[in-house]
Design a protein around this motif. Structure first.
Motif, PDB file in Angstrom:
ATOM      1  N   LEU A  31       0.994  -1.135   0.063  1.00 24.47           N
ATOM      2  CA  LEU A  31       0.112  -0.093  -0.033  1.00 24.47           C
ATOM      3  C   LEU A  31       0.757   1.101   0.011  1.00 24.47           C
ATOM      4  CD1 LEU A  31      -3.055  -0.774   2.536  1.00 24.47           C
ATOM      5  CD2 LEU A  31      -3.122  -0.278   0.078  1.00 24.47           C
ATOM      6  N   ALA A  32       2.053   1.102   0.502  1.00 26.64           N
ATOM      7  CA  ALA A  32       2.906   2.337   0.749  1.00 26.64           C
ATOM      8  C   ALA A  32       3.252   2.773  -0.724  1.00 26.64           C
ATOM      9  CB  ALA A  32       3.981   1.925   1.514  1.00 26.64           C
ATOM     10  N   PRO A  33       3.565   4.214  -0.794  1.00 21.48           N
ATOM     11  CA  PRO A  33       3.902   4.986  -2.080  1.00 21.48           C
ATOM     12  C   PRO A  33       5.542   4.671  -2.322  1.00 21.48           C
ATOM     13  CG  PRO A  33       3.654   6.487  -0.311  1.00 21.48           C
ATOM     14  CD  PRO A  33       2.982   5.049   0.304  1.00 21.48           C
ATOM     15  N   LEU A  34       5.840   3.513  -2.412  1.00 24.84           N
ATOM     16  CA  LEU A  34       7.146   3.267  -2.787  1.00 24.84           C
ATOM     17  C   LEU A  34       7.588   3.150  -4.155  1.00 24.84           C
ATOM     18  CD1 LEU A  34       7.436   0.264  -0.037  1.00 24.84           C
ATOM     19  CD2 LEU A  34       8.394   2.801   0.174  1.00 24.84           C
ATOM     20  N   TRP A 110      13.715   5.224   6.816  1.00 22.40           N
ATOM     21  CA  TRP A 110      14.710   4.480   5.978  1.00 22.40           C
ATOM     22  C   TRP A 110      14.325   3.225   5.260  1.00 22.40           C
ATOM     23  CZ3 TRP A 110      14.447  -0.272   8.160  1.00 22.40           C
ATOM     24  CH2 TRP A 110      14.049  -0.270   9.514  1.00 22.40           C
ATOM     25  N   PHE A 111      13.022   2.773   5.212  1.00 22.22           N
ATOM     26  CA  PHE A 111      12.658   1.670   4.377  1.00 22.22           C
ATOM     27  C   PHE A 111      12.866   1.733   3.025  1.00 22.22           C
ATOM     28  CE2 PHE A 111       9.521  -1.313   2.529  1.00 22.22           C
ATOM     29  CZ  PHE A 111       9.776  -2.295   3.509  1.00 22.22           C
ATOM     30  N   GLY A 112      13.262   0.581   2.426  1.00 25.20           N
ATOM     31  CA  GLY A 112      13.502   0.372   1.136  1.00 25.20           C
ATOM     32  C   GLY A 112      13.729  -1.102   0.806  1.00 25.20           C
ATOM     33  N   PRO A 113      14.131  -1.434  -0.419  1.00 20.19           N
ATOM     34  CA  PRO A 113      14.459  -2.894  -0.801  1.00 20.19           C
ATOM     35  C   PRO A 113      15.552  -3.252   0.029  1.00 20.19           C
ATOM     36  CG  PRO A 113      14.346  -1.445  -2.839  1.00 20.19           C
ATOM     37  CD  PRO A 113      14.118  -0.520  -1.850  1.00 20.19           C
ATOM     38  N   TRP A 114      16.587  -2.479   0.339  1.00 16.69           N
ATOM     39  CA  TRP A 114      17.833  -3.387   0.983  1.00 16.69           C
ATOM     40  C   TRP A 114      17.695  -3.382   2.412  1.00 16.69           C
ATOM     41  CZ3 TRP A 114      21.315  -5.480  -1.635  1.00 16.69           C
ATOM     42  CH2 TRP A 114      21.496  -5.000  -3.027  1.00 16.69           C
ATOM     43  N   THR A 115      16.499  -2.725   2.884  1.00 16.02           N
ATOM     44  CA  THR A 115      16.124  -2.602   4.561  1.00 16.02           C
ATOM     45  C   THR A 115      14.791  -3.567   4.852  1.00 16.02           C
ATOM     46  OG1 THR A 115      15.161  -0.557   4.436  1.00 16.02           O
ATOM     47  CG2 THR A 115      17.361  -0.575   5.040  1.00 16.02           C
TER      48      THR A 115
END
Length: 220
Positions: A31-34, A110-115
């Protein structure tokens, strides 16, 4: 590994798979705008899978070693595992006797593919005290003297079943992103939004009854 034992472990894994923490985490990511929500969700599920598998392997190896090292060790492993499962059920029952406020589930900045994978490890690890079916499944395997190689394969399958609802969500999100996100709004509203969880005496009594049954198995 008999068919009834394998069926029992599968049933416990299916029960354990109804885990709101990991399911809600995947729903929130989709759901997040990532920029890459599917990749982030896949990494999150991978972290959850590795956490469940690593813990299971550690407990299985430790319980097997204890059973081999002590006379009557299998009996004590059974009593300890089932006793701990009963305690966890009683703790859950006490929590259902009082209402509690639960804050909204949000993604850190700090959320992203690596975290995403480390976050999956943290979320799943924090919810492992509720994984009493896992303890019972491992106790059954140790009591049945399942060989180490077969035990690893069964635990890998258990962890896969544990993550199955998340994998289904992930697949649907990859195939039908927009429509799935619309449907996930309702899931997030139920699981991830801030709300007060009311007390439930019937739920507490059910958990106490289940704990009594597990305790009876432990002392039998």
């Amino acid at each position: 590994m008999s068919a009834p034992l394998l069926a029992g472990i599968l049933g416990l894994a299916l029960l354990d798979a109804l885990n709101p923490a990991t399911i809600g985490g995947v729903a929130l990511i989709l759901l997040a705008p990532l920029r890459r929500p599917v990749a982030c969700a896949a990494a999150f599920v991978a972290g959850a899978y590795l956490t469940v598998l690593t813990l299971g392997l550690a407990v299985f190896a430790g319980a097997g070693a204890a059973a081999d090292a002590v006379t009557g060790g299998v009996t004590w492993v059974r009593r300890i595992a089932l006793g701990l499962a009963a305690v966890l059920l009683l703790v859950a029952a006490v929590r259902r006797l009082r209402s509690r406020h639960r804050g909204a589930v949000t993604l850190p900045s700090w959320f992203g593919p690596w975290t995403a994978a480390p976050l999956g490890v943290l979320v799943t690890g924090a919810d492992l005290p509720n994984a009493f079916p896992y303890l019972i499944a491992i106790e059954r395997m140790v009591s049945a003297d399942v060989p180490a190689g077969l035990g690893v394969a069964v635990l890998a399958g258990y962890a896969l079943v544990y993550c199955a609802p998340c994998l289904v969500l992930l697949g649907l999100g990859a195939a039908h992103g927009a429509s799935v996100r619309r449907r996930l709004d309702a899931v997030h509203e139920r699981i991830g939004s801030a709300r007060t969880v009311p007390r439930s005496v019937p739920a507490a009594l059910g958990l106490v009854t289940l704990a009594a049954g597990v305790t009876a198995l432990a002392v039998a």
